[in-house]
Scaffold this motif. Structure first.
Motif, PDB file in Angstrom:
ATOM      1  N   LYS A 111       0.823  -1.214   0.000  1.00  0.00           N
ATOM      2  CA  LYS A 111       0.000   0.000   0.000  1.00  0.00           C
ATOM      3  C   LYS A 111       0.856   1.262   0.000  1.00  0.00           C
ATOM      4  O   LYS A 111       0.557   2.230  -0.712  1.00  0.00           O
ATOM      5  N   LEU A 112       1.925   1.250   0.800  1.00  0.00           N
ATOM      6  CA  LEU A 112       2.821   2.409   0.806  1.00  0.00           C
ATOM      7  C   LEU A 112       3.531   2.580  -0.534  1.00  0.00           C
ATOM      8  O   LEU A 112       3.693   3.709  -1.022  1.00  0.00           O
ATOM      9  N   THR A 113       3.943   1.472  -1.147  1.00  0.00           N
ATOM     10  CA  THR A 113       4.605   1.543  -2.449  1.00  0.00           C
ATOM     11  C   THR A 113       3.653   2.090  -3.501  1.00  0.00           C
ATOM     12  O   THR A 113       4.045   2.932  -4.323  1.00  0.00           O
ATOM     13  N   ALA A 114       2.420   1.635  -3.484  1.00  0.00           N
ATOM     14  CA  ALA A 114       1.427   2.139  -4.441  1.00  0.00           C
ATOM     15  C   ALA A 114       1.164   3.626  -4.217  1.00  0.00           C
ATOM     16  O   ALA A 114       1.046   4.402  -5.172  1.00  0.00           O
ATOM     17  N   GLY A 115       1.098   4.041  -2.957  1.00  0.00           N
ATOM     18  CA  GLY A 115       0.863   5.453  -2.654  1.00  0.00           C
ATOM     19  C   GLY A 115       2.007   6.345  -3.113  1.00  0.00           C
ATOM     20  O   GLY A 115       1.797   7.393  -3.727  1.00  0.00           O
ATOM     21  N   PHE A 116       3.242   5.924  -2.810  1.00  0.00           N
ATOM     22  CA  PHE A 116       4.386   6.731  -3.248  1.00  0.00           C
ATOM     23  C   PHE A 116       4.603   6.650  -4.757  1.00  0.00           C
ATOM     24  O   PHE A 116       5.108   7.596  -5.364  1.00  0.00           O
ATOM     25  N   GLY A 117       4.204   5.544  -5.367  1.00  0.00           N
ATOM     26  CA  GLY A 117       4.248   5.466  -6.830  1.00  0.00           C
ATOM     27  C   GLY A 117       3.281   6.453  -7.464  1.00  0.00           C
ATOM     28  O   GLY A 117       3.602   7.117  -8.452  1.00  0.00           O
ATOM     29  N   ALA A 118       2.086   6.563  -6.888  1.00  0.00           N
ATOM     30  CA  ALA A 118       1.107   7.537  -7.378  1.00  0.00           C
ATOM     31  C   ALA A 118       1.601   8.967  -7.151  1.00  0.00           C
ATOM     32  O   ALA A 118       1.455   9.834  -8.019  1.00  0.00           O
ATOM     33  N   LEU A 119       2.210   9.209  -5.991  1.00  0.00           N
ATOM     34  CA  LEU A 119       2.765  10.539  -5.705  1.00  0.00           C
ATOM     35  C   LEU A 119       3.889  10.881  -6.686  1.00  0.00           C
ATOM     36  O   LEU A 119       3.985  12.018  -7.175  1.00  0.00           O
ATOM     37  N   PHE A 120       4.725   9.892  -7.010  1.00  0.00           N
ATOM     38  CA  PHE A 120       5.793  10.091  -7.987  1.00  0.00           C
ATOM     39  C   PHE A 120       5.213  10.476  -9.347  1.00  0.00           C
ATOM     40  O   PHE A 120       5.692  11.402 -10.007  1.00  0.00           O
ATOM     41  N   LEU A 121       4.168   9.778  -9.775  1.00  0.00           N
ATOM     42  CA  LEU A 121       3.537  10.071 -11.060  1.00  0.00           C
ATOM     43  C   LEU A 121       2.914  11.465 -11.066  1.00  0.00           C
ATOM     44  O   LEU A 121       3.076  12.233 -12.022  1.00  0.00           O
ATOM     45  N   ILE A 122       2.234  11.817 -10.000  1.00  0.00           N
ATOM     46  CA  ILE A 122       1.579  13.128  -9.924  1.00  0.00           C
ATOM     47  C   ILE A 122       2.604  14.257  -9.916  1.00  0.00           C
ATOM     48  O   ILE A 122       2.440  15.259 -10.610  1.00  0.00           O
ATOM     49  N   THR A 123       3.679  14.086  -9.146  1.00  0.00           N
ATOM     50  CA  THR A 123       4.692  15.150  -9.118  1.00  0.00           C
ATOM     51  C   THR A 123       5.432  15.250 -10.443  1.00  0.00           C
ATOM     52  O   THR A 123       5.830  16.343 -10.843  1.00  0.00           O
ATOM     53  N   SER A 124       5.601  14.124 -11.128  1.00  0.00           N
ATOM     54  CA  SER A 124       6.231  14.171 -12.456  1.00  0.00           C
ATOM     55  C   SER A 124       5.386  14.974 -13.426  1.00  0.00           C
ATOM     56  O   SER A 124       5.889  15.842 -14.155  1.00  0.00           O
ATOM     57  N   LEU A 125       4.098  14.691 -13.454  1.00  0.00           N
ATOM     58  CA  LEU A 125       3.198  15.416 -14.358  1.00  0.00           C
ATOM     59  C   LEU A 125       3.056  16.889 -13.966  1.00  0.00           C
ATOM     60  O   LEU A 125       3.024  17.767 -14.830  1.00  0.00           O
ATOM     61  N   ALA A 126       2.987  17.164 -12.666  1.00  0.00           N
ATOM     62  CA  ALA A 126       2.841  18.550 -12.218  1.00  0.00           C
ATOM     63  C   ALA A 126       4.089  19.365 -12.540  1.00  0.00           C
ATOM     64  O   ALA A 126       3.987  20.523 -12.986  1.00  0.00           O
ATOM     65  N   TYR A 127       5.260  18.787 -12.335  1.00  0.00           N
ATOM     66  CA  TYR A 127       6.494  19.512 -12.642  1.00  0.00           C
ATOM     67  C   TYR A 127       6.599  19.788 -14.131  1.00  0.00           C
ATOM     68  O   TYR A 127       6.998  20.871 -14.548  1.00  0.00           O
ATOM     69  N   ASN A 128       6.216  18.818 -14.943  1.00  0.00           N
ATOM     70  CA  ASN A 128       6.228  19.011 -16.389  1.00  0.00           C
ATOM     71  C   ASN A 128       5.236  20.098 -16.801  1.00  0.00           C
ATOM     72  O   ASN A 128       5.522  20.921 -17.666  1.00  0.00           O
ATOM     73  N   TYR A 129       4.075  20.111 -16.185  1.00  0.00           N
ATOM     74  CA  TYR A 129       3.057  21.116 -16.511  1.00  0.00           C
ATOM     75  C   TYR A 129       3.527  22.520 -16.134  1.00  0.00           C
ATOM     76  O   TYR A 129       3.423  23.447 -16.923  1.00  0.00           O
ATOM     77  N   TYR A 130       4.040  22.675 -14.915  1.00  0.00           N
ATOM     78  CA  TYR A 130       4.440  24.008 -14.464  1.00  0.00           C
ATOM     79  C   TYR A 130       5.673  24.537 -15.182  1.00  0.00           C
ATOM     80  O   TYR A 130       5.778  25.722 -15.450  1.00  0.00           O
ATOM     81  N   THR A 131       6.613  23.691 -15.483  1.00  0.00           N
ATOM     82  CA  THR A 131       7.794  24.185 -16.204  1.00  0.00           C
ATOM     83  C   THR A 131       7.492  24.385 -17.678  1.00  0.00           C
ATOM     84  O   THR A 131       8.095  25.235 -18.317  1.00  0.00           O
ATOM     85  N   GLY A 132       6.567  23.622 -18.229  1.00  0.00           N
ATOM     86  CA  GLY A 132       6.197  23.800 -19.633  1.00  0.00           C
ATOM     87  C   GLY A 132       5.355  25.046 -19.842  1.00  0.00           C
ATOM     88  O   GLY A 132       5.418  25.688 -20.890  1.00  0.00           O
ATOM     89  N   ALA A 133       4.530  25.420 -18.859  1.00  0.00           N
ATOM     90  CA  ALA A 133       3.691  26.604 -18.977  1.00  0.00           C
ATOM     91  C   ALA A 133       4.533  27.875 -18.911  1.00  0.00           C
ATOM     92  O   ALA A 133       4.166  28.903 -19.467  1.00  0.00           O
TER      93      ALA A 133
END
Length: 116
Positions: free
Chosen positions: A52-74
């Motif tokens: 459960k912790l691995t799945a949670g941190f995996g989801a957090l990793f994916l979300i932060t990857s997409l958010a960083y790409n969005y904010y730096t691309g904008a």
């Protein structure tokens, strides 16, 4: 905002690696390296908690990857081309060679007069 997202992303990366390394294998090479039933998490292991912790941190990793790409691309603005102000010089074509080379598709005749 970029610094905050990058910091959370790095923390999620490190914790994800640690959580994956804490998980026991499926009775393969793990037994050789001491993967017995006596562990820190008890005899049942920590399968449910670590998964459960691995799945949670995996989801957090994916979300932060997409958010960083969005904010730096904008923040990026379309830039002009490097070649926009370049001038093109027209040079004269080189003189063509009047002596043709050997044609590789035609049958070659021997130069000594003998037949092959």
């Amino acid at each position: 905002m970029d610094t905050f997202i990058a910091t959370v992303h790095i923390i999620a990366c490190v914790l994800l690696v640690v959580l994956v390394l804490l998980q026991a294998g499926k009775e393969g090479m793990g037994v050789i390296f001491g993967g017995g039933s006596g562990s820190v998490f008890g005899s049942a292991g920590a399968g449910g908690l670590l998964v459960k912790l691995t799945a949670g941190f995996g989801a957090l990793f994916l979300i932060t990857s997409l958010a960083y790409n969005y904010y730096t691309g904008a923040a990026r603005k379309p830039s002009s081309s490097v070649m926009e102000g370049a001038t093109i010089e027209q040079k004269a074509a080189p003189a063509e060679n009047k002596k043709p080379g050997p044609n590789l598709f035609e049958e070659q005749k021997p130069q000594d007069g003998s037949k092959q």
